[in-house]
Enzyme design. Structure first.
Site, short mmCIF file in Angstrom:
data_model
loop_
_atom_site.label_atom_id
_atom_site.label_comp_id
_atom_site.label_asym_id
_atom_site.label_seq_id
_atom_site.Cartn_x
_atom_site.Cartn_y
_atom_site.Cartn_z
N TYR A 143 -49.22 -6.23 -2.88
CA TYR A 143 -50.34 -6.14 -1.94
C TYR A 143 -51.68 -6.15 -2.69
O TYR A 143 -52.54 -6.98 -2.41
CB TYR A 143 -50.18 -4.86 -1.13
CG TYR A 143 -51.18 -4.66 -0.02
CD1 TYR A 143 -51.07 -5.34 1.19
CD2 TYR A 143 -52.24 -3.75 -0.16
CE1 TYR A 143 -51.98 -5.13 2.23
CE2 TYR A 143 -53.15 -3.54 0.87
CZ TYR A 143 -53.02 -4.23 2.06
OH TYR A 143 -53.92 -4.02 3.08
N ASN A 188 -47.67 8.61 10.93
CA ASN A 188 -46.55 9.49 10.58
C ASN A 188 -46.81 10.93 10.99
O ASN A 188 -46.02 11.55 11.71
CB ASN A 188 -46.34 9.50 9.05
CG ASN A 188 -45.33 8.49 8.60
OD1 ASN A 188 -44.90 7.63 9.37
ND2 ASN A 188 -44.94 8.56 7.34
N THR A 208 -57.09 12.15 -1.92
CA THR A 208 -58.05 11.98 -0.82
C THR A 208 -58.03 10.56 -0.27
O THR A 208 -57.66 9.60 -0.95
CB THR A 208 -59.49 12.29 -1.26
OG1 THR A 208 -59.95 11.26 -2.15
CG2 THR A 208 -59.60 13.64 -1.95
N ARG A 209 -58.44 10.46 0.99
CA ARG A 209 -58.71 9.17 1.64
C ARG A 209 -59.93 9.41 2.55
O ARG A 209 -60.27 10.56 2.87
CB ARG A 209 -57.54 8.70 2.52
CG ARG A 209 -56.26 8.35 1.76
CD ARG A 209 -56.40 7.12 0.89
NE ARG A 209 -55.13 6.72 0.27
CZ ARG A 209 -54.64 7.21 -0.86
NH1 ARG A 209 -55.29 8.16 -1.51
NH2 ARG A 209 -53.50 6.77 -1.35
N ARG A 273 -55.30 8.49 -6.29
CA ARG A 273 -55.66 9.92 -6.24
C ARG A 273 -56.85 10.16 -5.33
O ARG A 273 -56.97 11.21 -4.72
CB ARG A 273 -56.04 10.43 -7.66
CG ARG A 273 -54.93 10.52 -8.65
CD ARG A 273 -54.02 11.71 -8.41
NE ARG A 273 -54.71 12.91 -7.97
CZ ARG A 273 -54.19 13.82 -7.14
NH1 ARG A 273 -52.98 13.63 -6.63
NH2 ARG A 273 -54.86 14.89 -6.80
P1 NAD Z 1 -50.77 -4.70 11.06
O1 NAD Z 1 -49.51 -4.70 10.28
O2 NAD Z 1 -50.83 -3.92 12.32
O3 NAD Z 1 -51.23 -6.18 11.40
C1 NAD Z 1 -50.91 -7.30 10.59
C2 NAD Z 1 -50.51 -8.44 11.49
O4 NAD Z 1 -50.20 -9.59 10.68
C3 NAD Z 1 -49.24 -8.14 12.30
O5 NAD Z 1 -49.44 -8.49 13.64
C4 NAD Z 1 -48.17 -9.01 11.65
O6 NAD Z 1 -47.12 -9.35 12.53
C5 NAD Z 1 -49.00 -10.19 11.16
N1 NAD Z 1 -48.39 -10.94 10.05
C6 NAD Z 1 -47.83 -10.46 8.92
N2 NAD Z 1 -47.37 -11.47 8.16
C7 NAD Z 1 -47.66 -12.62 8.82
C8 NAD Z 1 -47.44 -13.99 8.54
N3 NAD Z 1 -46.82 -14.41 7.42
N4 NAD Z 1 -47.86 -14.92 9.45
C9 NAD Z 1 -48.47 -14.52 10.61
N5 NAD Z 1 -48.69 -13.23 10.92
C10 NAD Z 1 -48.30 -12.28 10.03
O7 NAD Z 1 -51.93 -4.22 10.05
P2 NAD Z 1 -53.47 -3.93 10.30
O8 NAD Z 1 -53.73 -2.52 9.95
O9 NAD Z 1 -53.87 -4.44 11.63
O10 NAD Z 1 -54.13 -4.82 9.16
C11 NAD Z 1 -54.73 -6.07 9.43
C12 NAD Z 1 -55.36 -6.61 8.16
O11 NAD Z 1 -56.35 -5.69 7.67
C13 NAD Z 1 -54.38 -6.83 7.02
O12 NAD Z 1 -54.74 -8.02 6.34
C14 NAD Z 1 -54.60 -5.64 6.12
O13 NAD Z 1 -54.29 -5.93 4.78
C15 NAD Z 1 -56.09 -5.37 6.32
N6 NAD Z 1 -56.42 -3.97 6.04
C16 NAD Z 1 -56.11 -2.98 6.94
C17 NAD Z 1 -56.43 -1.67 6.63
C18 NAD Z 1 -56.14 -0.53 7.59
O14 NAD Z 1 -56.39 0.62 7.24
N7 NAD Z 1 -55.67 -0.76 8.79
C19 NAD Z 1 -57.04 -1.35 5.41
C20 NAD Z 1 -57.31 -2.38 4.52
C21 NAD Z 1 -57.02 -3.69 4.85
N1 UDP Z 2 -48.89 10.08 2.88
C1 UDP Z 2 -48.36 11.33 3.14
N2 UDP Z 2 -47.40 11.45 4.09
C2 UDP Z 2 -46.94 10.39 4.82
C3 UDP Z 2 -47.50 9.11 4.57
C4 UDP Z 2 -48.47 9.00 3.59
O1 UDP Z 2 -48.73 12.32 2.50
O2 UDP Z 2 -46.07 10.59 5.68
C5 UDP Z 2 -49.96 9.96 1.88
C6 UDP Z 2 -49.79 8.82 0.88
O3 UDP Z 2 -49.00 9.25 -0.21
C7 UDP Z 2 -51.23 8.53 0.51
C8 UDP Z 2 -52.01 8.83 1.78
O4 UDP Z 2 -51.17 9.68 2.56
O5 UDP Z 2 -51.65 9.40 -0.51
C9 UDP Z 2 -52.39 7.59 2.59
O6 UDP Z 2 -51.21 6.85 2.79
P1 UDP Z 2 -51.14 5.52 3.66
O7 UDP Z 2 -49.77 4.97 3.48
O8 UDP Z 2 -51.60 5.80 5.04
O9 UDP Z 2 -52.24 4.54 3.04
P2 UDP Z 2 -52.68 4.14 1.55
O10 UDP Z 2 -51.86 4.88 0.54
O11 UDP Z 2 -52.43 2.67 1.50
O12 UDP Z 2 -54.10 4.51 1.50
#
Ligand code: NAD
Ligand code: UDP
Length: 310
Positions: A143, A188, A208-209, A273
């Site tokens: 990713y 979750n 943190t986030r 972290r």
């Molecule tokens: P999501 O999983 O809900 O949505 C992703 C969508 O893409 C889904 O509908 C899935 O079916 C579709 N998809 C996956 N692979 C595909 C493919 N090969 N062809 C066509 N469709 C495909 O996730 P989201 O949270 O809505 O994220 C959307 C975008 O934003 C992603 O690119 C993700 O990397 C980016 N993003 C999201 C977050 C967040 O916190 N939600 C943070 C950073 C980046």
């Molecule tokens: N995390 C957690 N419990 C869960 C799922 C995630 O403590 O059930 C933690 C995870 O280890 C990370 C943070 O929460 O430190 C955010 O996780 P998430 O998967 O939402 O997103 P990302 O790690 O991609 O920021």
């Protein structure tokens, strides 16, 4: 306008489509429904301005549109690690296919990039000129490195072919329509709290986030697309309010009135972290800032999971 949204059946994509349709535009949503769900767009079933195509972004597409938002990609660590090779293919080949389309049609294209390009950051808060601290061979790399490669492609298409690009680095975003089982921390913990099950805290919960509510994020996304050609980004977009995962869990327990206890589990490898966006550039370029507080956003998201009978 006719606007292409890849990944439009997902969490963010479906909210983006709501706003585009409300603005009077027509939308073509392409999705392979791997992590997205048709129910997220069900409320537009009778809207003739929305076309939904079951299509994989790794397969080239010929279609006539005026703008592209490229969101297709599994976003939760659990989903993107399930088939990591496919994750890289989706991000990298998907970016090439969509950039080729944008180039041919001479239209703007926005990339949903991520704070993961900073990896486990040493610079805090993260500014756009920080190059990051990413493990190239770990379990999150499909990713993180995929999204970094996509950014490279976007900037090379811009420099080499003059494509109008908008690269948006999205920080953790949450809200209604997150898939309850996709493994992200807010979905979750909320589902566990509503079922009075133990809340799973990975590690000691001190990582943190900074969580942004979905409506704030989508507002920034649409504003970014409307900027002039010279505004390419990368732009961090998120809410700079930073919280530990333990504090987040306590908030969710409090807001839900749950009886759940916290249950610590091992920290997954390469789990960052700390994470907090510096959003000065987005504030200036988009005249934007987040407006929804964490308490308000969590309350609205809990209501969604409650209504769904989780
Ligand atoms: P999501 O999983 O809900 O949505 C992703 C969508 O893409 C889904 O509908 C899935 O079916 C579709 N998809 C996956 N692979 C595909 C493919 N090969 N062809 C066509 N469709 C495909 O996730 P989201 O949270 O809505 O994220 C959307 C975008 O934003 C992603 O690119 C993700 O990397 C980016 N993003 C999201 C977050 C967040 O916190 N939600 C943070 C950073 C980046
Ligand atoms: N995390 C957690 N419990 C869960 C799922 C995630 O403590 O059930 C933690 C995870 O280890 C990370 C943070 O929460 O430190 C955010 O996780 P998430 O998967 O939402 O997103 P990302 O790690 O991609 O920021």
């Amino acid at each position: 306008m006719r606007i292409l949204v890849t990944g439009g059946a997902g969490f963010l994509g479906s909210h983006l489509i709501d706003v585009l349709l409300a603005n009077g535009d027509s939308v073509v949503c392409i999705d392979d429904f791997s992590t997205g769900r048709r129910i997220n767009l069900d409320h537009h079933r009778d809207n003739p301005r929305l076309d939904i195509l079951d299509h994989d972004v790794t397969v080239p597409l010929e279609i006539d549109v005026d703008q592209i938002y490229n969101l297709a990609c599994p976003a939760s660590p659990v989903s993107y690690q399930q088939d990591p090779v496919r994750t890289t293919q989706t991000i990298v080949i998907g970016a090439i296919n969509m950039l080729n389309l944008a180039r041919r049609l001479n239209i703007p294209i926005l990339q949903a990039s991520t704070s993961e390009v900073y990896g486990d950051p040493i610079v805090h808060p993260q500014t756009e000129d920080y190059w990051g601290n990413v493990n190239p061979i770990g379990v999150r790399s499909c990713y993180d490195e995929g999204k970094r490669c996509a950014e490279t492609l976007f900037f090379d298409y811009h420099r080499q072919y003059g494509v109008d690009i908008k690269v948006m680095r999205i920080f953790n975003t949450y809200g209604p329509r997150m898939a309850p089982n996709d493994g992200r921390v807010i979905s979750n913990l909320m589902c566990q709290a509503l079922r009075d099950e133990p809340l799973t805290i990975f590690g000691d919960g001190s990582q943190t986030r900074s969580f942004c509510f979905v409506s704030d994020l989508i507002e920034a996304m649409v504003r970014f697309m409307a900027t002039p050609r010279e505004v390419t980004g990368p732009l961090n977009v998120g809410n700079p309010h930073e919280t530990t995962i333990a504090e987040l869990a306590e908030m969710i327990v409090g807001l839900s009135g749950s009886e759940s206890a916290l249950h610590n589990l091992p920290l997954p490898s390469d789990d960052p972290r700390q994470r907090r966006p510096a959003i000065d550039r987005a504030r200036q370029a988009l005249s934007w800032q987040p407006t929804v507080s964490i308490e308000d956003g969590l309350t609205r998201t809990l209501a969604y999971f409650r209504e769904r009978g989780i």
